[in-house]
Design an enzyme around this catalytic site. Structure first.
Site, mmCIF file in Angstrom:
data_model
loop_
_atom_site.group_PDB
_atom_site.id
_atom_site.type_symbol
_atom_site.label_atom_id
_atom_site.label_comp_id
_atom_site.label_asym_id
_atom_site.label_seq_id
_atom_site.Cartn_x
_atom_site.Cartn_y
_atom_site.Cartn_z
ATOM 1 C CB SER A 94 -0.886 0.043 1.249
ATOM 2 O OG SER A 94 -1.775 -1.020 1.272
ATOM 3 C CG HIS B 89 -1.681 0.545 -4.609
ATOM 4 N ND1 HIS B 89 -2.427 1.691 -4.547
ATOM 5 C CD2 HIS B 89 -1.928 -0.106 -3.446
ATOM 6 C CE1 HIS B 89 -3.078 1.737 -3.405
ATOM 7 N NE2 HIS B 89 -2.789 0.650 -2.723
ATOM 8 C CD GLU C 235 -2.130 4.383 -7.488
ATOM 9 O OE1 GLU C 235 -1.823 5.568 -7.427
ATOM 10 O OE2 GLU C 235 -2.490 3.702 -6.510
ATOM 11 C CG ASN D 122 -3.891 5.453 -0.916
ATOM 12 O OD1 ASN D 122 -5.037 5.759 -0.582
ATOM 13 N ND2 ASN D 122 -3.422 4.228 -0.833
HETATM 14 N N1 LIG Z 1 -6.754 -4.325 2.425
HETATM 15 C C1 LIG Z 1 -6.704 -3.335 1.547
HETATM 16 O O1 LIG Z 1 -7.655 -2.559 1.364
HETATM 17 C C2 LIG Z 1 -5.466 -3.177 0.671
HETATM 18 C C3 LIG Z 1 -5.554 -2.384 -0.488
HETATM 19 C C4 LIG Z 1 -4.432 -2.269 -1.299
HETATM 20 C C5 LIG Z 1 -3.239 -2.899 -0.949
HETATM 21 N N2 LIG Z 1 -3.179 -3.648 0.201
HETATM 22 C C6 LIG Z 1 -1.917 -4.326 0.523
HETATM 23 O O2 LIG Z 1 -2.011 -5.687 0.098
HETATM 24 C C7 LIG Z 1 -1.218 -6.505 0.965
HETATM 25 C C8 LIG Z 1 -2.101 -7.581 1.572
HETATM 26 O O3 LIG Z 1 -3.145 -6.972 2.297
HETATM 27 P P1 LIG Z 1 -4.449 -7.782 2.746
HETATM 28 O O4 LIG Z 1 -5.423 -6.757 3.182
HETATM 29 O O5 LIG Z 1 -4.816 -8.771 1.706
HETATM 30 O O6 LIG Z 1 -3.876 -8.556 4.033
HETATM 31 P P2 LIG Z 1 -4.430 -9.899 4.688
HETATM 32 O O7 LIG Z 1 -3.923 -9.885 6.078
HETATM 33 O O8 LIG Z 1 -5.899 -10.046 4.448
HETATM 34 O O9 LIG Z 1 -3.705 -11.065 3.858
HETATM 35 C C9 LIG Z 1 -2.330 -11.352 3.937
HETATM 36 C C10 LIG Z 1 -2.164 -12.848 3.738
HETATM 37 O O10 LIG Z 1 -0.765 -13.143 3.607
HETATM 38 C C11 LIG Z 1 -0.514 -14.336 4.318
HETATM 39 N N3 LIG Z 1 0.906 -14.404 4.671
HETATM 40 C C12 LIG Z 1 1.504 -14.162 5.853
HETATM 41 N N4 LIG Z 1 2.831 -14.399 5.747
HETATM 42 C C13 LIG Z 1 3.060 -14.823 4.494
HETATM 43 C C14 LIG Z 1 4.225 -15.243 3.790
HETATM 44 N N5 LIG Z 1 5.425 -15.266 4.372
HETATM 45 N N6 LIG Z 1 4.092 -15.635 2.517
HETATM 46 C C15 LIG Z 1 2.891 -15.607 1.923
HETATM 47 N N7 LIG Z 1 1.747 -15.213 2.526
HETATM 48 C C16 LIG Z 1 1.845 -14.822 3.798
HETATM 49 C C17 LIG Z 1 -1.419 -14.243 5.543
HETATM 50 O O11 LIG Z 1 -1.614 -15.524 6.131
HETATM 51 C C18 LIG Z 1 -2.697 -13.658 4.939
HETATM 52 O O12 LIG Z 1 -3.581 -14.661 4.484
HETATM 53 C C19 LIG Z 1 -0.595 -5.557 1.988
HETATM 54 O O13 LIG Z 1 0.674 -5.166 1.539
HETATM 55 C C20 LIG Z 1 -1.560 -4.397 1.998
HETATM 56 O O14 LIG Z 1 -0.955 -3.215 2.458
HETATM 57 C C21 LIG Z 1 -4.282 -3.817 1.002
#
Ligand SMILES: NC(=O)c1ccc[n+]([C@@H]2O[C@H](COP(=O)([O-])OP(=O)(O)OC[C@H]3O[C@@H](n4cnc5c(N)ncnc54)[C@H](O)[C@@H]3O)[C@@H](O)[C@H]2O)c1
Length: 305
Positions: A114, A135, A147, A186
């Site tokens: 993010s 992104h 992005e 953002n």
């Molecule tokens: N949630 C949002 O709105 C959003 C929007 C854009 C970007 N992001 C970014 O996307 C990424 C994921 O966010 P999310 O909301 O899906 O998080 P999330 O916590 O829902 O999912 C993350 C997943 O990664 C897994 N994980 C943990 N360690 C790991 C490893 N070593 N290898 C592989 N997988 C592993 C976890 O078990 C979990 O299932 C982050 O970098 C976040 O900042 C999130």
């Protein structure tokens, strides 16, 4: 739809990972999701099927998605890898070091971070020319923008191939030429939030009124008229006159607003606690969530240019 190569691998089967995987699978790609937690991995197919159904789509696309707990095995035949693991720099650096070592040399390695600059994730790694930011926005299947962030070491060829691939699956890729926190969208969004919070703190209006001012005015135009199109439409001479008066008046805090800090310290976290800038009943929260999903679904069907 026929199954097409390249083979896409998504690292992390959480909220974003399954959304990104769903979009690739729905466009016909064979996808593998790497998820280390057994209980989470076990629910991936079911969650993606439910998401597809809620969008009125055939759940069969979920059959193109495999899961794995073994990174080396997952990426063995990959041509495109998207990382969507938790937002922690050290974890992402560790994952990318492993990807560089184990994914085929030709595979593009993308991060869905993010806010972490891509250059920090890729620092010191070999073949950083193929590491790029992508992104996506939540919910990934409904928000078109991705992005594509070019760090100093990312090659033009990596950016071009990533843009082409994302466009081919129906997304709207935007090339971000500098690797800054917040990328483009953002930064814009939080410039607006900074001013919004500052106005509520100053007592200019309450939180509900502030949101109504956005939703019933320029918010209505935003899906068809970006800010710079709007400036061109009204005229840059008028825009300059307006800016001469208003720009010196806008909030210029270089840190989060004290009102936000105070609310968080008091445990006013928003929907999580039922109270944030406003107080929310469970019915109000669920009504707002439903309105948002319905609005995004409708917008995705209309496919804005
Ligand atoms: N949630 C949002 O709105 C959003 C929007 C854009 C970007 N992001 C970014 O996307 C990424 C994921 O966010 P999310 O909301 O899906 O998080 P999330 O916590 O829902 O999912 C993350 C997943 O990664 C897994 N994980 C943990 N360690 C790991 C490893 N070593 N290898 C592989 N997988 C592993 C976890 O078990 C979990 O299932 C982050 O970098 C976040 O900042 C999130």
């Amino acid at each position: 739809m026929t199954m097409t190569e390249p083979r896409v691998v998504v690292i992390g089967g959480g909220l974003m990972g399954i959304g990104v995987a769903q979009v690739f699978a729905d466009a016909g790609h064979r996808v593998c999701i790497l998820e280390p937690i057994d209980a989470v991995r076990a629910t991936i197919g079911e969650r993606i099927r439910a998401n597809l159904q809620s969008m009125g789509k055939q759940p069969a696309a979920a059959d193109r998605i495999d899961t794995s707990a073994d990174l080396a095995q997952a990426v063995a035949g990959a041509t495109y890898v998207t990382e969507a693991a938790p937002e922690k720099l050290e974890l992402k650096r560790k994952i990318f070091a492993e990807l560089v070592a184990k994914a085929p040399r030709g595979a593009i390695l993308a991060s869905n971070t993010s806010v972490i600059p891509i250059g920090r994730i890729a620092e010191g790694l070999a073949t950083a020319d193929r590491i790029v930011g992508t992104h996506w926005w939540n919910p990934a299947p409904l928000i078109p923008l991705v992005e594509v962030v070019q760090a100093a070491a990312t090659s033009d060829a990596t950016v071009a191939a990533t843009m082409t691939l994302l466009a081919s699956i129906g997304k709207k890729p935007a090339h971000v030429k500098k690797d800054l926190p917040g990328f483009v969208a953002n930064r814009l969004q939080h410039a607006l939030w900074r001013e919004a919070i500052a106005m509520v703190e100053a007592g200019i209006c309450d939180a509900r009124t502030l949101d109504e001012c956005v939703k019933h005015s320029f918010g209505l135009r935003l899906p068809v008229l970006g800010p710079l199109e709007n400036a061109d439409l009204v005229g840059l001479d008028l825009t300059l006159d307006i800016h001469q008066t208003i720009i010196p008046e806008l909030d210029r805090h270089d840190r989060p607003n004290e009102l936000l800090e105070r609310y968080v310290a008091e445990g006013r976290l928003g929907f999580k606690t039922g109270e944030g800038f406003r107080t929310w009943t469970p019915e109000e929260m669920s009504a707002l969530r439903n309105r948002l999903t319905n609005h995004l679904l409708q917008a995705s069907r209309e496919k804005l240019p």
